[in-house]
Design a protein around this motif. Sequence first.
Motif, PDB file in Angstrom:
ATOM      1  N   THR A 192       0.858  -1.173   0.000  1.00  0.00           N
ATOM      2  CA  THR A 192       0.000   0.000   0.000  1.00  0.00           C
ATOM      3  C   THR A 192       0.904   1.237   0.000  1.00  0.00           C
ATOM      4  O   THR A 192       2.016   1.198   0.528  1.00  0.00           O
ATOM      5  CB  THR A 192      -0.927   0.034   1.216  1.00  0.00           C
ATOM      6  OG1 THR A 192      -0.144   0.069   2.409  1.00  0.00           O
ATOM      7  CG2 THR A 192      -1.835  -1.194   1.243  1.00  0.00           C
TER       8      THR A 192
ATOM      9  N   ALA B 157      -0.261   8.226   1.439  1.00  0.00           N
ATOM     10  CA  ALA B 157      -1.147   8.306   2.600  1.00  0.00           C
ATOM     11  C   ALA B 157      -0.650   9.332   3.610  1.00  0.00           C
ATOM     12  O   ALA B 157      -1.432  10.118   4.153  1.00  0.00           O
ATOM     13  CB  ALA B 157      -1.267   6.932   3.250  1.00  0.00           C
TER      14      ALA B 157
ATOM     15  N   SER C 227      -7.683   5.026   5.935  1.00  0.00           N
ATOM     16  CA  SER C 227      -8.431   3.767   5.875  1.00  0.00           C
ATOM     17  C   SER C 227      -8.029   2.928   4.671  1.00  0.00           C
ATOM     18  O   SER C 227      -7.848   3.450   3.570  1.00  0.00           O
ATOM     19  CB  SER C 227      -9.930   4.076   5.805  1.00  0.00           C
ATOM     20  OG  SER C 227     -10.689   2.898   5.703  1.00  0.00           O
ATOM     21  N   HIS C 228      -7.876   1.633   4.898  1.00  0.00           N
ATOM     22  CA  HIS C 228      -7.758   0.689   3.789  1.00  0.00           C
ATOM     23  C   HIS C 228      -8.310  -0.654   4.223  1.00  0.00           C
ATOM     24  O   HIS C 228      -8.473  -0.919   5.419  1.00  0.00           O
ATOM     25  CB  HIS C 228      -6.322   0.576   3.275  1.00  0.00           C
ATOM     26  CG  HIS C 228      -5.331   0.030   4.250  1.00  0.00           C
ATOM     27  ND1 HIS C 228      -4.633  -1.129   4.038  1.00  0.00           N
ATOM     28  CD2 HIS C 228      -4.909   0.493   5.448  1.00  0.00           C
ATOM     29  CE1 HIS C 228      -3.827  -1.360   5.059  1.00  0.00           C
ATOM     30  NE2 HIS C 228      -3.971  -0.394   5.918  1.00  0.00           N
ATOM     31  N   ASN C 229      -8.612  -1.491   3.260  1.00  0.00           N
ATOM     32  CA  ASN C 229      -9.272  -2.770   3.506  1.00  0.00           C
ATOM     33  C   ASN C 229      -8.231  -3.809   3.936  1.00  0.00           C
ATOM     34  O   ASN C 229      -7.580  -4.430   3.083  1.00  0.00           O
ATOM     35  CB  ASN C 229     -10.012  -3.219   2.241  1.00  0.00           C
ATOM     36  CG  ASN C 229     -10.791  -4.499   2.447  1.00  0.00           C
ATOM     37  OD1 ASN C 229     -10.675  -5.178   3.459  1.00  0.00           O
ATOM     38  ND2 ASN C 229     -11.611  -4.837   1.464  1.00  0.00           N
TER      39      ASN C 229
ATOM     40  N   TYR D 244      -6.570  -6.878   1.905  1.00  0.00           N
ATOM     41  CA  TYR D 244      -5.111  -6.875   1.743  1.00  0.00           C
ATOM     42  C   TYR D 244      -4.562  -8.276   1.972  1.00  0.00           C
ATOM     43  O   TYR D 244      -3.787  -8.812   1.167  1.00  0.00           O
ATOM     44  CB  TYR D 244      -4.525  -5.881   2.741  1.00  0.00           C
ATOM     45  CG  TYR D 244      -3.090  -5.450   2.518  1.00  0.00           C
ATOM     46  CD1 TYR D 244      -2.442  -5.628   1.300  1.00  0.00           C
ATOM     47  CD2 TYR D 244      -2.392  -4.818   3.547  1.00  0.00           C
ATOM     48  CE1 TYR D 244      -1.133  -5.197   1.112  1.00  0.00           C
ATOM     49  CE2 TYR D 244      -1.095  -4.383   3.372  1.00  0.00           C
ATOM     50  CZ  TYR D 244      -0.457  -4.580   2.161  1.00  0.00           C
ATOM     51  OH  TYR D 244       0.832  -4.160   1.983  1.00  0.00           O
TER      52      TYR D 244
ATOM     53  N   SER E 193      -3.388  -0.822  -2.756  1.00  0.00           N
ATOM     54  CA  SER E 193      -4.239   0.347  -2.530  1.00  0.00           C
ATOM     55  C   SER E 193      -3.416   1.518  -2.015  1.00  0.00           C
ATOM     56  O   SER E 193      -2.270   1.358  -1.584  1.00  0.00           O
ATOM     57  CB  SER E 193      -5.342   0.021  -1.511  1.00  0.00           C
ATOM     58  OG  SER E 193      -4.776  -0.133  -0.204  1.00  0.00           O
ATOM     59  N   THR E 194      -4.031   2.685  -2.055  1.00  0.00           N
ATOM     60  CA  THR E 194      -3.541   3.859  -1.342  1.00  0.00           C
ATOM     61  C   THR E 194      -4.556   4.170  -0.248  1.00  0.00           C
ATOM     62  O   THR E 194      -5.740   4.386  -0.558  1.00  0.00           O
ATOM     63  CB  THR E 194      -3.406   5.070  -2.281  1.00  0.00           C
ATOM     64  OG1 THR E 194      -2.455   4.769  -3.301  1.00  0.00           O
ATOM     65  CG2 THR E 194      -2.940   6.288  -1.511  1.00  0.00           C
ATOM     66  N   PRO E 195      -4.151   4.142   1.027  1.00  0.00           N
ATOM     67  CA  PRO E 195      -5.102   4.418   2.109  1.00  0.00           C
ATOM     68  C   PRO E 195      -5.856   5.730   1.879  1.00  0.00           C
ATOM     69  O   PRO E 195      -5.285   6.727   1.417  1.00  0.00           O
ATOM     70  CB  PRO E 195      -4.218   4.473   3.352  1.00  0.00           C
ATOM     71  CG  PRO E 195      -3.085   3.555   3.022  1.00  0.00           C
ATOM     72  CD  PRO E 195      -2.826   3.764   1.556  1.00  0.00           C
TER      73      PRO E 195
END
Length: 337
Positions: free
Chosen positions: A165, A170, A293-295, A299, A322-324
């Motif tokens: 990520t 972030a 926030s990220h999943n 992940y 992802s990018t938080p």
Amino acid sequence: MPRVTIKEIARRCGVSQGAVSYALNNQPGVSEATRARVLKVAAEMEWVPNRAARQLSAARSETFGLVLARTAQTLIEEPYFMGFVGGVESVLSEKSYALALQVVADLDEELATYRKWAAERRVDGVIVVDLRVGDPRIPLLRKLSLPAVLVGDPALADGMPCVWTDGTAAMNAALDHVASLGHRDVARVAGPPEYGDVWIRDRAFEVATRRLDLTGQVRHTDFSAVEGVAATRELLGNGARPTAIIYDNDLMAVAGLAVVQGQGLRTPDDITLVAWDDSTLCRITHPALTAMSHNIVGYGAEVTHRLLDLLNGAQPQAHLYSTPLLIIRDSSGPPPG
């Protein structure tokens, strides 16, 4: 360097090659004293199993390995790894794979675990977390020919397959947010500086505070609530008290909020708090915490899919998951005055 063979180990131990094979493969047929002597000599000679021979002689174990070099208390408290492991298990259960989860005290024990798993053919591949700068696990995994997917930035992976990520983006988003509210004195309660993700955030924090003309402070911890409390108390008690604090995980942010309230201060009227990861903890506090926030479950699932793909012949590569995303809640506000 030439590969150490079972024949050489047998000669050093004064036993037959068959006895060495039984000992190294954890099979019956040798005494415990002989097994211990063989394993000791094999470790001293830095023996590693011949992967090609192993594939000819055994099917897959249908097990993946994950080693966590964290204290048991931190793992109990920290929501991140429970979510991550949940994501791993969600994929493995569909594939009828098992997860060998080993909690160890330090990096040396983690390295020993990989050697043991490789020698015993215990796992088909491993998921590696908490990457370091110049991580000693990477050359060992290559030497063991143990398939692995690293959880971390490509800058830390030395060309090995990884899923990551974007911690730099972030951190920029978090600091842009507090700066837009008018904050000029910002602190960060960070994880251990030897961890690669923390190192990346350290660099991003330094660059962004200069870009935004902010005064920045960093306190490194072990990610635990206890050290999150201690770092927050230190920041609030010194002469250059920040008006905004960014935390490297949810656990420390919630602990920090308790310190703020215990000192008679109000969030966000007196100080803005920003958490990282955005677990349920951020949403059930009062006030609810702004967070990057990220999943996390997703992940863990993505990392597991990538390891399965690797075993099935996919080319090793770095994959940005992802990018938080900044989620603004009630803990964000302008500085006092």
